[in-house]
Design a protein around this motif. Structure first.
Motif, PDB file in Angstrom:
ATOM      1  N   GLY A  63     -65.653 -84.573  26.820  1.00 48.27           N
ATOM      2  CA  GLY A  63     -66.564 -85.677  26.942  1.00 48.27           C
ATOM      3  C   GLY A  63     -66.109 -86.628  25.385  1.00 48.27           C
ATOM      4  N   GLY A  80     -67.368 -81.855  33.334  1.00 45.27           N
ATOM      5  CA  GLY A  80     -66.658 -83.074  32.786  1.00 45.27           C
ATOM      6  C   GLY A  80     -66.286 -84.276  33.656  1.00 45.27           C
ATOM      7  N   LEU A  81     -65.980 -85.182  33.035  1.00 54.01           N
ATOM      8  CA  LEU A  81     -65.544 -86.251  33.785  1.00 54.01           C
ATOM      9  C   LEU A  81     -64.229 -86.255  34.954  1.00 54.01           C
ATOM     10  CD1 LEU A  81     -66.662 -89.052  31.457  1.00 54.01           C
ATOM     11  CD2 LEU A  81     -67.577 -89.079  33.702  1.00 54.01           C
ATOM     12  N   ARG A 107     -75.458 -87.422  23.459  1.00 54.53           N
ATOM     13  CA  ARG A 107     -75.554 -88.023  22.114  1.00 54.53           C
ATOM     14  C   ARG A 107     -75.725 -89.558  22.165  1.00 54.53           C
ATOM     15  NH1 ARG A 107     -69.542 -85.951  20.533  1.00 54.53           N
ATOM     16  NH2 ARG A 107     -70.018 -83.542  20.155  1.00 54.53           N
ATOM     17  N   ILE A 152     -69.470 -90.863  21.545  1.00 52.23           N
ATOM     18  CA  ILE A 152     -70.412 -90.624  22.792  1.00 52.23           C
ATOM     19  C   ILE A 152     -69.449 -90.267  24.077  1.00 52.23           C
ATOM     20  CG2 ILE A 152     -72.330 -91.455  21.730  1.00 52.23           C
ATOM     21  CD1 ILE A 152     -71.957 -94.194  23.262  1.00 52.23           C
ATOM     22  N   ASP A 180     -71.476 -92.568  32.974  1.00 46.94           N
ATOM     23  CA  ASP A 180     -70.254 -92.814  32.689  1.00 46.94           C
ATOM     24  C   ASP A 180     -69.888 -92.006  31.253  1.00 46.94           C
ATOM     25  OD1 ASP A 180     -67.405 -94.041  33.258  1.00 46.94           O
ATOM     26  OD2 ASP A 180     -67.819 -94.870  31.106  1.00 46.94           O
ATOM     27  N   MET A 181     -70.822 -91.825  30.525  1.00 46.67           N
ATOM     28  CA  MET A 181     -70.677 -91.224  29.286  1.00 46.67           C
ATOM     29  C   MET A 181     -70.193 -89.802  29.130  1.00 46.67           C
ATOM     30  SD  MET A 181     -73.633 -92.474  26.652  1.00 46.67           S
ATOM     31  CE  MET A 181     -73.620 -94.346  26.679  1.00 46.67           C
ATOM     32  N   GLY A 182     -69.252 -89.574  28.291  1.00 44.86           N
ATOM     33  CA  GLY A 182     -68.694 -88.387  28.196  1.00 44.86           C
ATOM     34  C   GLY A 182     -69.707 -87.436  27.607  1.00 44.86           C
ATOM     35  N   ARG A 183     -70.398 -87.896  26.691  1.00 44.56           N
ATOM     36  CA  ARG A 183     -71.539 -87.069  25.847  1.00 44.56           C
ATOM     37  C   ARG A 183     -72.715 -87.614  25.973  1.00 44.56           C
ATOM     38  NH1 ARG A 183     -69.410 -82.190  23.816  1.00 44.56           N
ATOM     39  NH2 ARG A 183     -71.897 -82.189  23.431  1.00 44.56           N
TER      40      ARG A 183
END
Ligand code: SF4
Ligand code: SF4
Ligand code: SF4
Lengths: 270, 385
Positions: free
Chosen positions: A204, B37-38, B112, A166, B106-109
């Motif tokens: 991500g 993206g981050l 999910r 995640i 903060d989550m990359g994905r």
């Protein structure tokens, strides 16, 4: 991605035959189980414990570069300093920040902070110590991961399921070796020639060295080991006759930050 | 009761509009973050958590501090706090809302996020943090709402609400303890690897949270017909005083262990924060301001005269909020990641989009807070009338 594509296609294909359909099979098997099922079959009886020895007596800058290049090529690791299209070029400090690396050289005092002293051999200070994931026996990255996207296999490989990750980066805070990289930016414009045998990644998610799980499954040595002209030795620690065991028996070796109790499985002969 | 949030003065609508505007701006930048993206932030492979997680940590503290009004009221039967418990509980709701949003941001994905529930992993502290945070959110919504409803109809709250209120007391302590455990159990991060982490988190929370509550009470009194009460504010001020003193004490306990033992793994982080390392010293002025400011504020707070004067009290509370925020919202994250495991120094600073997204989440929190406070205050005004 931790899943060997061929293996995945094989399983998915088989289950299609059984009338389950590829996607259904994927959900049924769960990514983690697909991973677990692909643990390399031990050659002999008993459990395999993969480990690597970095023989610094045989290491030089050139070899180190070759090892890293070999790994990064077959795993489609981007090089942010070399965009495919010059308009994607990034300033050097940004390149450092976004950098994805599975294996890379560092000087002794960075590889083993606190162990250096002014009177050690000058040549040792400047050797390129190759750093990679240590596939720790007691891996904090696995302990902290909230989704089991990072998991430890029976054979000691700490692998990742990039479909499950995640991107919380808890594992990056947990790893005391800086072995993990995050995809801050889409890596694809920075992969000069895409290697067809391994998937590219998206933004991500976290990735790292997999001890070449996908190659081991095909009875191949890790790419870095093949490119190392003997400076890297890889094998089964539980097999007395393996080359890793012989090398560790013959030479004195050290490991990174053993006091932290993660029990790293990459050994350095100095 | 919700209808109370919908009608108000012009000023109330203005406030809502401004907060919504800021939130919308942050949201636009968040959409951009989803795309690129981050890399839109200042984080990188060395400092892999930044502003977002720092705000999350700080706000868990603010949320936990509701216990400082709930505990005296329910456990010690300190009736005066009956007037303000609802403000504490609703502040907690707003704070946890921000916490959860910050984690998501903060989550990359984020697509999910459900994986956390699909593959529950009890050995991960994050798993527990998600449970205790969501539980706490639920507890405070249920308790706050029901108590207010009962108050409106002038009936005593049902027994089960009282029971839940008791449950919420240790629960509040747990959210900040578990949040501290996110950091305090990681080998190889010397700055965080200390048993005083959870106590220090709690003390700074009980300093900052009630400070914020005092400021909110003063605002409520100024702009509405409901007065949270002088005695209530003074009691909260005492909580702030003790908590700030204890927080400073804990900090110096840590400093002693780190510098007397002289273990580099621990010392280097403090050196980076307070003196700079390898020529990099971006945070040094902030950290000194934080610790000196916090110490001086703690000492000033012990003076009853300054505390009783609501103007100086407000100023001191502002200082507590600011200095603890620098310590926890700025220093904690960066300090833990610098130097990196190879003892190299990479500094971190948030980017403008990152800051705007952060402010957007804060605006969302204050929006929730404004709506909830509007309901609470309207009911209280109604009762008085
Ligand atoms: S080196 Fe880091 S990433 Fe690799 S197993 Fe150990 S803790 Fe995990
Ligand atoms: S970033 Fe991915 S692998 Fe790492 S802890 Fe989070 S979910 Fe697990
Ligand atoms: S073992 Fe494989 S994945 Fe790991 S560094 Fe070597 S080539 Fe790369």
């Amino acid at each position: 991605m931790g899943i060997d594509r061929r293996e995945f296609i094989r399983i998915a294909g088989l289950s299609t035959l059984l009338g389950l359909g590829g996607k259904g099979a994927f959900e049924l098997l769960r990514p983690g189980q697909v991973e677990a099922s692909m643990a390399a079959k031990p050659a002999a009886e008993g459990v395999v414990r993969w480990a690597m020895v970095v023989n610094m007596r045989k290491m030089d800058d050139d070899t180190a570069k070759k090892c890293a290049a070999a790994c990064h090529r077959v795993h489609n690791v981007p090089n942010f300093a070399q965009p495919k299209d010059p308009k994607d070029a990034l300033p050097p400090d940004i390149v450092n920040r976004y950098e994805v690396k599975w294996i890379w050289p560092e000087h002794f005092h960075n590889a083993f902070p606190g162990e250096e002293h002014p009177h050690m051999p000058e040549q040792m200070k400047n050797l390129p110590f190759l750093l990679l994931c240590n596939h720790c026996d007691n891996p904090p990255c696995v302990r902290v991961c909230p989704t089991k996207a990072t998991f430890r296999r029976e054979d000691g490989i700490v692998n990742m399921d990039m479909h499950r990750c995640i991107g919380c980066r808890f594992c990056m805070a947990g790893c005391p070796f800086g072995a993990r990289s995050f995809n801050w930016k889409d890596p694809r414009p920075y992969i000069t020639d895409t290697y067809p045998g391994y998937p590219t990644r998206e933004i991500g998610m976290v990735e790292k060295c997999t001890f070449c799980a996908e190659r081991l499954a095909q009875n191949m040595m890790p790419a870095c080991v093949e490119a190392s002209s003997g400076a890297l030795v890889f094998g089964d620690l539980n097999d007395e006759r393996s080359q890793v065991r012989a090398t560790l028996k013959r030479y004195f070796s050290i490991r990174r930050k053993v006091h932290l109790g993660t029990n790293p499985q990459v050994y350095y002969i100095v | 009761m919700l209808e109370k949030a919908l009608v108000g003065t012009k000023r109330y609508y203005m406030l809502l509009a401004i907060l919504m505007g800021i939130f919308a701006l942050g949201f636009l930048f968040y959409l951009r973050q989803l795309q690129v993206g981050l890399s839109i932030t200042g984080m990188g492979r060395d400092v892999s958590w930044g502003f977002y997680i720092a705000q999350f940590t700080y706000l868990v503290g603010v949320a936990a501090s509701a216990v400082m009004v709930v505990l005296p009221y329910y456990l010690h039967n300190y009736k005066a706090f009956g007037r303000v418990t609802i403000l504490g509980e609703f502040l907690a709701v707003a704070a946890v809302t921000m916490c959860v949003t910050f984690v998501l941001v903060d989550m990359g994905r984020p697509d999910r996020v459900m994986n956390v529930f699909k593959y529950p992993t009890p050995n991960s502290v994050m798993f527990w943090d998600i449970i205790v945070l969501n539980g706490y959110l639920l507890l405070n919504i249920v308790i706050g709402w029901n108590v207010l409803e009962c108050e409106r109809h002038s009936v005593a709250p049902p027994k089960w609400i009282k029971f839940l209120s008791y449950v919420s007391i240790p629960w509040a302590v747990s959210i900040h303890t578990v949040t501290a455990f996110l950091y305090a159990g990681l080998p190889g991060r010397g700055y965080w690897l200390t048993a005083i982490m959870a106590p220090r988190f709690l003390s700074s929370a009980f300093a900052a949270g009630p400070s914020l509550l005092i400021l909110l009470c003063l605002l409520v009194r100024k702009y509405t017909k409901f007065d949270p009460g002088k005695e209530q504010i003074q009691s909260l001020a005492k909580v702030v005083t003790y908590a700030t003193l204890i927080n400073v004490f804990f900090f110096f306990c840590e400093v002693f262990t780190v510098f007397y033992s002289q273990i580099p793994d621990h010392m280097l982080h403090f050196q980076y924060l307070f003196a700079g390392l390898a020529g990099k010293s971006r945070l040094v002025p902030f950290m000194w301001f934080s610790i000196v400011g916090m110490t001086v504020t703690a000492i000033l707070l012990t003076n009853p005269k300054l505390r009783r004067n609501e103007n100086t009290l407000a100023m001191l509370c502002g200082m507590v909020i600011l200095t603890t925020w620098i310590d926890k919202g700025l220093g904690l994250m960066t300090g833990g990641f610098v130097p990196n495991p190879m003892e190299k120094v990479t500094e971190y600073a948030p980017t403008i989009p990152e800051a705007l997204i952060t402010i957007g989440v804060w605006a969302l929190g204050f929006l929730v807070l404004t709506l909830l406070y509007k309901v609470a205050v309207s009911i209280k005004e109604e009762l008085k009338a």
